[in-house]
Write a protein that holds these residues in place. Structure first.
Motif, PDB file in Angstrom:
ATOM      1  N   LEU A 115      40.841  19.438  27.294  1.00  0.00           N
ATOM      2  CA  LEU A 115      41.591  20.790  27.392  1.00  0.00           C
ATOM      3  C   LEU A 115      42.825  21.189  26.537  1.00  0.00           C
ATOM      4  CD1 LEU A 115      41.335  20.734  31.456  1.00  0.00           C
ATOM      5  CD2 LEU A 115      40.537  22.719  29.885  1.00  0.00           C
ATOM      6  N   ILE A 116      43.693  20.183  26.555  1.00  0.00           N
ATOM      7  CA  ILE A 116      44.734  19.956  25.623  1.00  0.00           C
ATOM      8  C   ILE A 116      44.387  20.510  24.080  1.00  0.00           C
ATOM      9  CG2 ILE A 116      46.870  19.048  24.688  1.00  0.00           C
ATOM     10  CD1 ILE A 116      46.697  17.562  27.230  1.00  0.00           C
ATOM     11  N   THR A 117      43.312  19.820  23.686  1.00  0.00           N
ATOM     12  CA  THR A 117      42.822  20.068  22.185  1.00  0.00           C
ATOM     13  C   THR A 117      42.308  21.530  21.965  1.00  0.00           C
ATOM     14  OG1 THR A 117      41.032  18.758  22.588  1.00  0.00           O
ATOM     15  CG2 THR A 117      42.650  17.500  21.885  1.00  0.00           C
ATOM     16  N   ALA A 118      41.548  21.617  22.997  1.00  0.00           N
ATOM     17  CA  ALA A 118      40.636  23.062  23.004  1.00  0.00           C
ATOM     18  C   ALA A 118      41.827  24.171  23.123  1.00  0.00           C
ATOM     19  CB  ALA A 118      39.793  23.156  24.110  1.00  0.00           C
ATOM     20  N   ALA A 119      42.710  24.164  23.817  1.00  0.00           N
ATOM     21  CA  ALA A 119      43.726  25.077  24.091  1.00  0.00           C
ATOM     22  C   ALA A 119      44.416  25.235  22.685  1.00  0.00           C
ATOM     23  CB  ALA A 119      44.638  24.815  25.282  1.00  0.00           C
ATOM     24  N   THR A 120      44.798  24.012  22.109  1.00  0.00           N
ATOM     25  CA  THR A 120      45.474  24.014  20.880  1.00  0.00           C
ATOM     26  C   THR A 120      44.649  24.719  19.671  1.00  0.00           C
ATOM     27  OG1 THR A 120      46.671  22.053  21.497  1.00  0.00           O
ATOM     28  CG2 THR A 120      46.455  22.580  19.118  1.00  0.00           C
ATOM     29  N   GLU A 139      52.723  17.058  21.168  1.00  0.00           N
ATOM     30  CA  GLU A 139      52.333  16.572  19.914  1.00  0.00           C
ATOM     31  C   GLU A 139      51.438  17.961  19.410  1.00  0.00           C
ATOM     32  OE1 GLU A 139      50.694  12.984  20.054  1.00  0.00           O
ATOM     33  OE2 GLU A 139      52.584  11.953  19.690  1.00  0.00           O
ATOM     34  N   CYS A 140      50.694  18.377  20.263  1.00  0.00           N
ATOM     35  CA  CYS A 140      49.620  19.329  19.964  1.00  0.00           C
ATOM     36  C   CYS A 140      50.254  20.797  20.065  1.00  0.00           C
ATOM     37  CB  CYS A 140      48.319  19.296  20.938  1.00  0.00           C
ATOM     38  SG  CYS A 140      47.361  17.861  20.715  1.00  0.00           S
ATOM     39  N   LEU A 141      50.878  21.356  21.326  1.00  0.00           N
ATOM     40  CA  LEU A 141      51.201  22.676  21.654  1.00  0.00           C
ATOM     41  C   LEU A 141      52.287  22.925  20.903  1.00  0.00           C
ATOM     42  CD1 LEU A 141      50.005  22.556  25.083  1.00  0.00           C
ATOM     43  CD2 LEU A 141      48.661  23.676  23.348  1.00  0.00           C
TER      44      LEU A 141
END
Length: 229
Positions: free
Chosen positions: A172-177, A225-227
């Motif tokens: 979810l975090i990587t896809a949202a990013t 780190e991602c967002l």
């Protein structure tokens, strides 16, 4: 019947009949299906190919998020509380274990570790297509909603932090990013995400298949780190 939708000069052909066919095909997956949930999620993601598949992924995310909110709101109302789908964490912290996670109680048959996991992977892998064929704002909101419910459920809803749940949260975090990266003007991060990013707490991740902890994960660290990159 086919119709066209696109942004600028790009025109993407979509087929609503094909989308309904894909939705019917996805129903073969789930707890009643064959194989481990994670393996089914991989096969379900493969079903959602191309622009029509991305559109179906958005439908899955919307229907699941709507159903989860309806369940959460019903439980909250029984406690004399009003649910706010923009921030589940705040109310859940007050209610504690009196509210059960809605992720496994949706009446539509959409499973978080199969259908939602597959939809998230499809959006993350085809984020550039996603912003052309659907409105990315609600899709992004739905992903952050599910992330909020997942992370807060571990803290307040007695949900086991297992490999499937941790994998969903990571994706979810990587896809949202990825989706935000394709948007010309991405919206501000929602409050629950900002709250989580201030935390540096790791969680132990259990693999139920072997009944032991197989690793640790720090959600706040990955989100920073991602967002915030």
């Amino acid at each position: 019947m086919r119709w066209l939708r696109g942004l600028g000069k790009k025109r993407v052909e979509l087929d609503p009949a094909r989308q309904q066919e894909l939705l019917r095909e996805l129903r073969q997956f789930g707890p009643h299906g064959f194989g481990k949930l994670a393996d089914q999620a991989v096969r379900a993601a493969a079903v959602m190919e191309g622009p029509d598949g991305v559109t179906v992924a958005a439908i899955v995310l919307r229907e699941f998020a709507d159903a989860a909110f309806a369940n959460f709101a019903q439980q909250s109302a029984a406690l004399g509380m009003t649910a706010d789908r923009r921030n589940y964490r705040e109310l859940w912290e007050s209610a504690g274990k009196r509210i059960r996670s809605p992720l496994f109680a949706t009446p539509s048959g959409i499973h978080p570790y199969v259908h939602v996991a597959a939809a998230v992977n499809v959006v993350g892998a085809q984020a550039a297509v996603a912003v052309q064929v659907v409105d990315p704002l609600p899709m992004l909101s739905h992903m952050f909603e599910v992330l909020d419910l997942t992370l807060a459920g571990w803290e307040y809803g007695r949900v086991l932090v297992d490999v499937n749940g941790a994998t969903l949260a990571v994706n979810l975090i990587t896809a949202a990013t990825a989706l935000r990266g394709e948007m010309s003007d991405p919206p501000p991060l929602p409050q629950p995400a900002r709250t989580q990013m201030r935390s540096n707490k790791s969680v132990n991740v259990l693999d139920p298949a072997v009944s032991r902890i197989v690793g640790q994960w720090n959600p706040g660290k990955q989100m920073r780190e991602c967002l915030l990159a």
